[in-house]
Design an enzyme around this catalytic site. Structure first.
Site, PDB file in Angstrom:
ATOM      1  N   GLU A   1       0.830  -1.214   0.000  1.00  0.00           N
ATOM      2  CA  GLU A   1       0.000   0.000   0.000  1.00  0.00           C
ATOM      3  C   GLU A   1       0.860   1.258   0.000  1.00  0.00           C
ATOM      4  O   GLU A   1       0.533   2.247  -0.654  1.00  0.00           O
ATOM      5  CB  GLU A   1      -0.949   0.001   1.205  1.00  0.00           C
ATOM      6  CG  GLU A   1      -1.974  -1.134   1.200  1.00  0.00           C
ATOM      7  CD  GLU A   1      -2.764  -1.229  -0.104  1.00  0.00           C
ATOM      8  OE1 GLU A   1      -3.009  -0.188  -0.747  1.00  0.00           O
ATOM      9  OE2 GLU A   1      -3.120  -2.361  -0.485  1.00  0.00           O
TER      10      GLU A   1
ATOM     11  N   HIS B   1       0.256  -1.161 -10.111  1.00  0.00           N
ATOM     12  CA  HIS B   1       0.456  -2.610 -10.092  1.00  0.00           C
ATOM     13  C   HIS B   1       1.362  -3.035 -11.245  1.00  0.00           C
ATOM     14  O   HIS B   1       1.127  -2.665 -12.393  1.00  0.00           O
ATOM     15  CB  HIS B   1      -0.893  -3.328 -10.212  1.00  0.00           C
ATOM     16  CG  HIS B   1      -1.682  -3.269  -8.942  1.00  0.00           C
ATOM     17  ND1 HIS B   1      -3.058  -3.237  -8.914  1.00  0.00           N
ATOM     18  CD2 HIS B   1      -1.280  -3.234  -7.647  1.00  0.00           C
ATOM     19  CE1 HIS B   1      -3.467  -3.192  -7.651  1.00  0.00           C
ATOM     20  NE2 HIS B   1      -2.407  -3.184  -6.871  1.00  0.00           N
TER      21      HIS B   1
ATOM     22  N   HIS C   1       1.939   2.140  -3.430  1.00  0.00           N
ATOM     23  CA  HIS C   1       0.969   2.989  -4.136  1.00  0.00           C
ATOM     24  C   HIS C   1       1.110   4.445  -3.693  1.00  0.00           C
ATOM     25  O   HIS C   1       1.071   5.367  -4.504  1.00  0.00           O
ATOM     26  CB  HIS C   1      -0.459   2.518  -3.857  1.00  0.00           C
ATOM     27  CG  HIS C   1      -0.821   1.235  -4.550  1.00  0.00           C
ATOM     28  ND1 HIS C   1      -0.528   0.998  -5.871  1.00  0.00           N
ATOM     29  CD2 HIS C   1      -1.477   0.124  -4.106  1.00  0.00           C
ATOM     30  CE1 HIS C   1      -0.980  -0.208  -6.210  1.00  0.00           C
ATOM     31  NE2 HIS C   1      -1.550  -0.766  -5.151  1.00  0.00           N
TER      32      HIS C   1
HETATM   33 ZN   LIG Z   1      -2.493  -2.603  -4.881  1.00  0.00          ZN
END
Ligand SMILES: [Zn+2]
Length: 490
Positions: free
Chosen positions: A88, A97, A91
């Site tokens: 996380e 991804h 991100h």
């Molecule tokens: Zn993810």
């Protein structure tokens, strides 16, 4: 790693303020994950105080998905399991991804029959455009695991292969080192990845110029300029020795111009320029005697112009110039008493112009000038309270104009002016975190610009200008190491 959306917003000046919801259960794991990304991406996670853009980390989240990169404002990040922190936070710093990157079909075969919802599952949708920074990384922590139970697999209660690597269809995909989501893959740490994007950002903290180790600790230091040449004055209070050394235009320390040994140590010192001549002042905190001595061209000490003794030791003493006159401020950290006294053009001690007693001691204080106004900024290292107070013509104390609390005590602080902007730098000896903050044109506290962390704390740090460049020098008085670094205009 590493793939980012083509329009990703990186965190400004590589600095990511964060806070946890109260009672958040996985703080240690999240902090450990932050440390991994700090090394790999060159960013710094900093406990949030008042920054407009920051992370709010909570347990609840519909799908554990964070926004990619800096979203602006309070950015809610749901991390519902400790082992998802690394993914996380990937991100958060700007990573998408891996299995969705635009060239993924060259590297993996989608097993749509094993994916919940088949080609309609957005977690497996290919991005038409993405910024593919490094080679496709089937082991990235930003790659969904396969085989896996869950993770969009169908049926969701069985371990299935949702994707297979073309080069080796038995390779277990994704989720970082050992598919555990708790370590970055080798390629997640590739310097050509997200690190390269953050390093392209222009930040105020410039490159290290030089470093080394001295034979002794010099706990008292300051820089001064005479005839366009910059020097460092370095004093070792335990040996009572002192040096004057050139600080070259390229930011490196140069030749020693003079050295000597005193009878007493002088733990508090500062330079000042008045009437076109440069002097420095020192006080011994035990005997409480003080001196003023001239500093001369060539990096030499001149005659002593004044000596005396105070009734008290003033562990904090800082000079300032206002209305063409030079003063200095001192505070006694035991009684909290403070005074302002004038420094005269021939290097003589002038009269006291103001005094008082505060409710707190302020262990670190510095002055700065905004146009024709002068301000005093200080922080109490126990309560962590800071203040900014105006200093008035005639050497009078003005009103407090700004105050607050920081998360950390910053034992080392200094101001510098660059590109017409007033900044100050601070470093905590405990957390080793440093920051660069702006000071507003009206003298009030400005926004955080950049934060970072050194490998160790440096008890002595001070700015110097040489060759029209702004630098600072740092020195650790335990292992005697030192560095010089540039500070960059934005
Ligand atoms: Zn993810």
């Amino acid at each position: 790693m590493s793939v980012t959306p083509t329009n990703v917003s990186l965190w400004t000046y590589r600095t990511i303020p964060f806070t946890f919801e109260s009672g958040y259960p996985y703080q240690q794991e999240v902090l450990a994950a932050m440390a991994q990304w700090e090394n790999a991406a060159g960013v710094t996670f900093l406990p949030w105080s008042d920054e407009p853009n920051y992370l709010y980390i909570q347990k609840e989240s519909a799908d554990n998905e964070s926004g990619i990169g800096m979203q602006g404002g309070k950015q809610i990040v749901g991390i519902s399991q400790s082992d998802l922190a690394l993914h996380e936070l990937g991100h958060v710093i700007g990573l998408a991804h891996e299995h969705s990157r635009s060239d993924r079909d060259d590297h993996i075969d989608m097993q749509w029959q094993n994916i919940d919802g088949g080609q309609g599952n957005v977690q497996f949708t290919k991005d038409l455009y993405s910024n593919n920074l490094t080679d496709y990384d089937p082991l990235s922590v930003m790659h969904y695991p396969a085989p896996a139970t869950g993770w969009g697999g169908y049926p969701d209660n069985q371990q299935v292969w949702t994707m297979r690597w073309k080069q080796d269809n038995s390779l277990k995909l994704g989720a970082g080192d050992n598919q555990g989501y708790t370590a970055l893959s080798a390629n997640d740490k590739n310097p050509g990845g997200i690190l390269s994007l953050y390093q392209q950002q222009r930040v105020p903290m410039g490159p290290q110029i030089a470093s080394g180790k001295w034979k002794n600790p010099y706990a008292v230091q300051f820089s001064f300029i005479i005839d366009g040449q910059t020097y460092a004055f370095e004093h070792n209070p335990s040996a009572k020795s002192w040096y004057i050394q050139i600080l070259s235009p390229d930011g490196t320390p140069g030749a020693t111009t003079q050295h000597g040994t005193w009878y007493d140590p002088y733990e508090v010192q500062f330079p000042f320029t008045v009437g076109g001549r440069t002097f420095y002042y020192g006080q011994n905190l035990e005997k409480k005697n003080w001196f003023i001595q001239e500093l001369l061209a060539g990096g030499l000490v001149g005659p002593t112009t004044a000596t005396g003794s105070w009734h008290n030791a003033y562990a904090v003493q800082v000079p300032f110039t206002i209305g063409g006159r030079v003063f200095f401020f001192g505070q006694n950290l035991e009684t909290y008493y403070w005074f302002i006294q004038e420094l005269l053009p021939d290097g003589k001690m002038g009269s006291e112009t103001d005094h008082g007693t505060w409710q707190n001691p302020y262990h670190r204080q510095f002055t700065y000038t905004m146009g024709d106004r002068v301000f005093l900024c200080g922080q109490n290292k126990i309560k962590k309270r800071w203040f900014i107070q105006e200093l008035l013509p005639g050497g009078k104390m003005g009103k407090e104009i700004s105050a607050g609390y920081w998360q950390d005590a910053y034992e080392v602080q200094f101001p510098y002016n660059l590109g017409g902007v007033q900044y100050f730098y601070g470093q905590s000896m405990t957390s080793k975190t440093w920051f660069i903050r702006q000071l507003n044109a009206d003298g009030t506290m400005g926004p955080l610009v950049q934060a970072g962390r050194w490998d160790k704390g440096y008890q002595v740090q001070y700015p110097f200008v040489s060759g029209y460049q702004q630098y600072f020098l740092g020195h650790n008085t335990d292992d005697y190491s030192w560095f010089t670094r540039q500070l960059v205009a934005l």
